[in-house]
Scaffold this active site. Structure first.
Site, mmCIF file in Angstrom:
data_model
loop_
_atom_site.group_PDB
_atom_site.id
_atom_site.type_symbol
_atom_site.label_atom_id
_atom_site.label_comp_id
_atom_site.label_asym_id
_atom_site.label_seq_id
_atom_site.Cartn_x
_atom_site.Cartn_y
_atom_site.Cartn_z
ATOM 1 N N LYS A 195 0.839 -1.202 0.000
ATOM 2 C CA LYS A 195 0.000 0.000 0.000
ATOM 3 C C LYS A 195 0.874 1.253 0.000
ATOM 4 O O LYS A 195 1.867 1.318 0.729
ATOM 5 C CB LYS A 195 -0.903 -0.034 1.235
ATOM 6 C CG LYS A 195 -1.918 1.094 1.351
ATOM 7 C CD LYS A 195 -2.740 0.906 2.626
ATOM 8 C CE LYS A 195 -3.788 1.988 2.814
ATOM 9 N NZ LYS A 195 -4.568 1.776 4.065
ATOM 10 N N SER B 159 -9.270 1.903 3.427
ATOM 11 C CA SER B 159 -8.471 2.615 2.450
ATOM 12 C C SER B 159 -7.488 1.731 1.682
ATOM 13 O O SER B 159 -6.878 2.184 0.704
ATOM 14 C CB SER B 159 -7.697 3.740 3.146
ATOM 15 O OG SER B 159 -6.808 3.235 4.131
ATOM 16 N N SER C 124 -9.602 -0.351 7.518
ATOM 17 C CA SER C 124 -9.007 -0.245 6.186
ATOM 18 C C SER C 124 -8.379 -1.513 5.646
ATOM 19 O O SER C 124 -8.038 -1.569 4.469
ATOM 20 C CB SER C 124 -7.961 0.879 6.176
ATOM 21 O OG SER C 124 -8.584 2.140 6.289
#
Length: 459
Positions: free
Chosen positions: A80, A158, A182
């Site tokens: 990420k 996210s 997330s």
């Protein structure tokens, strides 16, 4: 040996690499081709490492000599893009950092993966500044759920890009972060296994802050065994010590929430959750329980206050005076402004409430003597990427309490609903219960087999 590399797991790939039946270069070339074929639709990847194939070939040369760096030798993983990777910029999907210089060092989590032999394939998309759960606020455009991409559904956020890339079969696993859902939401909505470990048990150095007292780093993959392996690499003591011993699953006492799900779940989630509970009854006793804190507005308020206050405090230096601040997405900008308006008194009151909630959750487990709780990740499957904000606020309803309490959660793919979408199931245990959660997840996977891959990947 393998029908397709789209569905290979980390543990399968590692065993095949050591047996000489597969190469790291083949895995990386597959990932490159998958990105070429699918990422124009999914928008999961922000940057592919230019050195990934070269690194894979070095791993293959070492393997040919019988030398292996560790349990992840030659396995490509995605990261990420709020996590530093040496030689690649960390943009956090924000116009604030679109011109960022390459990171000079790996985040601790990435360094541990490299030391175990992993090949870092690239950086994945996310909600801007990790400040939403939709996957739609990135300055590089939204990420699309790989399940039925023509429907343009949210992958969750996210950690949207990592979830989409792993579910679509680019790489067999990757890193995400979880502050308020997330990892848990994307894993649940994309049909993956995912872990948020006990608060403070994995080093978050080198990760851009969302809310420091709630932030965690974790993994998503297609197998519980893969999550087990990755967490043993990522975890700090004392968690790492508790993860070493694994035992056959005993008769479990599992807390379930049929009344809550019937009252608030969508029809397809109600049906799929009932089927999931029926499956888990094979491993013990499913005991209906109630946890009023799940519905307590004060929990939402405390999570929101902590998250906004720490966000504004920690990123102020990056926003004030930045010429690109005016191009930020309204969602993270609003959260930043909310944090500026929160008083220190309100923040400290929220921290005290957080401590009280942790004690109450611990007492709940002790009083009921259940091993873990079994809930849907959310009351609905993945909504449209363009759904109203309320859909994503509701998506956090079953994770907020456990975010603030700091207890571990393992997401397990539960069922494909009548609408053809995954229903993620979360196993929530008391602090430092990861070993039991992983053993339970592995037993479930062994009994019921691998979860299907999206039609996109199998095509």
């Amino acid at each position: 040996m393998f029908d397709t590399l789209y569905s290979i797991t980390i543990t399968q790939a590692a065993a095949a690499l050591r047996a000489g039946e597969l190469t790291s270069a083949a895995l990386v070339r597959h990932a490159l081709e998958a990105v070429r074929l699918h990422d124009g639709t999914l928008n999961a990847m922000l940057r592919v490492s230019a050195s990934a194939l070269e690194e894979a070939e070095r791993c293959d040369a070492e393997a040919a000599q019988g030398s292996f760096r560790g349990p992840l030798h030659g396995i490509p993983l995605v990261i990420k893009d709020n996590i530093d990777v040496r030689g690649l910029p960390t943009t956090v999907a924000s116009p604030l950092f679109t011109h960022a210089a390459p990171a000079k060092a790996d985040a601790v989590a990435v360094a541990r993966l490299r030391a175990a032999g992993a090949v870092i394939f690239g950086k994945t998309n996310l909600d801007e500044l990790a400040a939403h759960v939709s996957g739609r606020t990135s300055c590089f455009g939204p990420t699309v759920n790989p399940w039925h991409p023509e429907r343009r559904l949210s992958p969750g956020g996210s950690s949207s890009g990592t979830a989409a890339a792993v579910a679509a079969g680019y790489c067999p696993g990757g890193l995400g972060t979880d502050t308020g859902g997330s990892i848990r939401l994307p894993a649940g909505w994309c049909g993956l296994y995912g872990i948020r470990s006990t608060q403070g048990q994995s080093d978050i150095s080198g990760i851009y802050p969302r809310a420091a007292s709630l932030d965690t780093v974790g993994a998503m993959a297609r197998s519980a065994r893969d999550i087990d392996l990755l967490l043993q690499i990522l975890a700090d003591p004392p968690l790492r010590d508790t993860l070493r011993a694994s035992a056959p699953i005993r008769y479990l006492r599992i807390g379930v929430f049929p009344e809550l799900v019937r009252a608030k779940g969508s029809p397809e989630v109600i049906e799929a959750y009932a089927e999931a509970v029926g499956r888990w009854e094979e491993f013990g006793e499913c005991i209906p329980v109630g946890l009023p804190l799940l519905d307590d507005p004060a929990v939402v308020d405390s999570v929101g206050t902590i998250r906004s206050y720490e966000f504004a405090r920690d990123i102020r230096k990056d926003i004030e005076g930045n010429p690109f601040a005016g191009k930020m997405h309204p969602v993270p900008l609003a959260d930043y402004k909310n944090g500026q308006q929160a008083t220190p008194e309100a923040y400290h009151a929220a921290l005290l409430h957080k401590q009280a909630l942790s004690r109450q959750v611990d007492a709940f487990f002790a009083s009921l003597q259940v091993d873990f709780l079994l809930l849907p990740v959310a009351f609905s499957t993945a909504p449209s990427i363009d759904a109203p904000q309320e859909a994503f606020t509701a998506g956090r309803a079953l994770v907020n309490l456990f975010s603030v309490a700091g207890v571990p959660t393992l997401v397990v793919p539960g069922e494909l609903t009548a609408g053809g979408m995954p229903l993620g199931i979360q196993l929530v245990g008391p602090a430092l219960s990861e070993r039991l959660l992983l053993d339970a997840g592995t037993a479930y996977e062994t009994t019921y087999g691998p979860f299907p891959t999206p039609p996109l990947a199998s095509a």
